[in-house]
Design a protein around this motif. Structure first.
Motif, short mmCIF file in Angstrom:
data_model
loop_
_atom_site.label_atom_id
_atom_site.label_comp_id
_atom_site.label_asym_id
_atom_site.label_seq_id
_atom_site.Cartn_x
_atom_site.Cartn_y
_atom_site.Cartn_z
N ASN A 62 0.68 -0.78 0.26
CA ASN A 62 0.18 -0.09 -0.07
C ASN A 62 0.85 0.83 0.24
O ASN A 62 1.72 1.42 0.92
CB ASN A 62 -0.91 0.20 0.68
N ARG A 63 0.75 1.95 -0.72
CA ARG A 63 1.55 3.16 -0.62
C ARG A 63 0.49 4.75 -0.83
O ARG A 63 1.27 5.83 -0.46
CB ARG A 63 2.23 3.30 -2.65
N HIS A 73 5.40 -2.20 2.04
CA HIS A 73 5.27 -3.15 1.27
C HIS A 73 5.38 -4.51 1.58
O HIS A 73 5.23 -5.56 0.44
CB HIS A 73 6.66 -2.86 0.01
N TRP A 74 5.78 -4.29 2.78
CA TRP A 74 6.16 -5.56 3.64
C TRP A 74 5.38 -6.03 4.47
O TRP A 74 5.01 -4.86 5.57
CB TRP A 74 8.00 -5.21 3.74
N CYS A 75 5.36 -7.28 4.96
CA CYS A 75 5.36 -7.28 6.78
C CYS A 75 6.20 -7.59 6.87
O CYS A 75 6.59 -9.13 6.98
CB CYS A 75 3.72 -8.23 5.95
N VAL A 116 1.33 -13.02 2.96
CA VAL A 116 0.59 -12.57 3.24
C VAL A 116 -0.62 -12.19 1.90
O VAL A 116 -0.24 -10.51 1.59
CB VAL A 116 0.16 -12.34 4.35
N VAL A 117 -1.42 -12.31 1.77
CA VAL A 117 -2.73 -11.05 0.59
C VAL A 117 -4.06 -11.03 2.21
O VAL A 117 -4.35 -11.73 2.86
CB VAL A 117 -3.47 -11.93 -0.09
N VAL A 126 -1.28 -7.73 -2.02
CA VAL A 126 0.23 -8.88 -1.54
C VAL A 126 1.58 -8.45 -1.16
O VAL A 126 1.61 -6.79 -0.99
CB VAL A 126 0.45 -9.40 -2.45
N TYR A 127 1.12 -8.98 0.59
CA TYR A 127 3.06 -8.19 0.74
C TYR A 127 4.26 -9.22 1.35
O TYR A 127 2.90 -9.95 2.11
CB TYR A 127 2.22 -7.61 2.52
#
Length: 154
Positions: A62-63, A73-75, A116-117, A126-127
């Motif tokens: 998410n931006r 952009h990452w989990c 993960v979605v 997606v992350y």
């Protein structure tokens, strides 16, 4: 900057057309195989995802501040493991990749990256999951975080 490539031969023509991925096709050298490139700095970042037995290409992270999803952009694995993402009902997936690129350093990926979605209103996002980098990965890329690889450690 982080990115992955996926060998072109692993993606059916119909998916390349339906997701409009033609502009992502590239060759490293004249004699190398074609690859599809996915970078977090693309105007519309996407990643390939194996989900429910199908290959899909979903928005990557998410931006915008207009979404309720985490603006990243990452989990981080530690955050996921602590339950911080549980309200988003994350679904674990695999991001298939042939190569990864971190800060300009390309490396081989044998099976893929865990991700993960989650749902954002009417679309899935997606992350990729990140973990603390191994010493080798940190020296190689100068990054303290790395993707959570499927079946391997770099």
């Amino acid at each position: 900057m982080f990115g992955i490539s996926l060998l072109r031969r692993e993606v059916p023509d119909a998916l390349i057309q339906s997701y409009r991925l033609q502009e992502r096709i590239a060759r490293r050298t004249k004699d190398s195989d074609e690859e599809l490139l996915f970078f977090d700095q693309h105007d519309f970042p996407r990643l390939p995802v194996w989900m429910e037995g199908q290959l899909r290409f979903l928005p990557w992270g998410n931006r915008t501040s207009q979404s309720l999803l985490p603006r990243t952009h990452w989990c981080p694995f530690e955050s996921l493991d602590a339950g911080n993402w549980s309200s988003l009902q994350p679904v674990e997936v695999v991001v298939p990749a042939s190569f990864g690129c971190d800060r300009g350093v390309w490396y081989l990926i044998t099976e893929g990256i865990r991700g993960v979605v989650v749902n954002d209103r009417q679309q899935q996002v997606v992350y990729p999951i990140s973990t603390q980098a191994t010493h080798y990965y940190e020296v190689m890329t100068r990054n303290r975080r790395m993707p959570n690889f499927v079946g391997e450690t770099i």
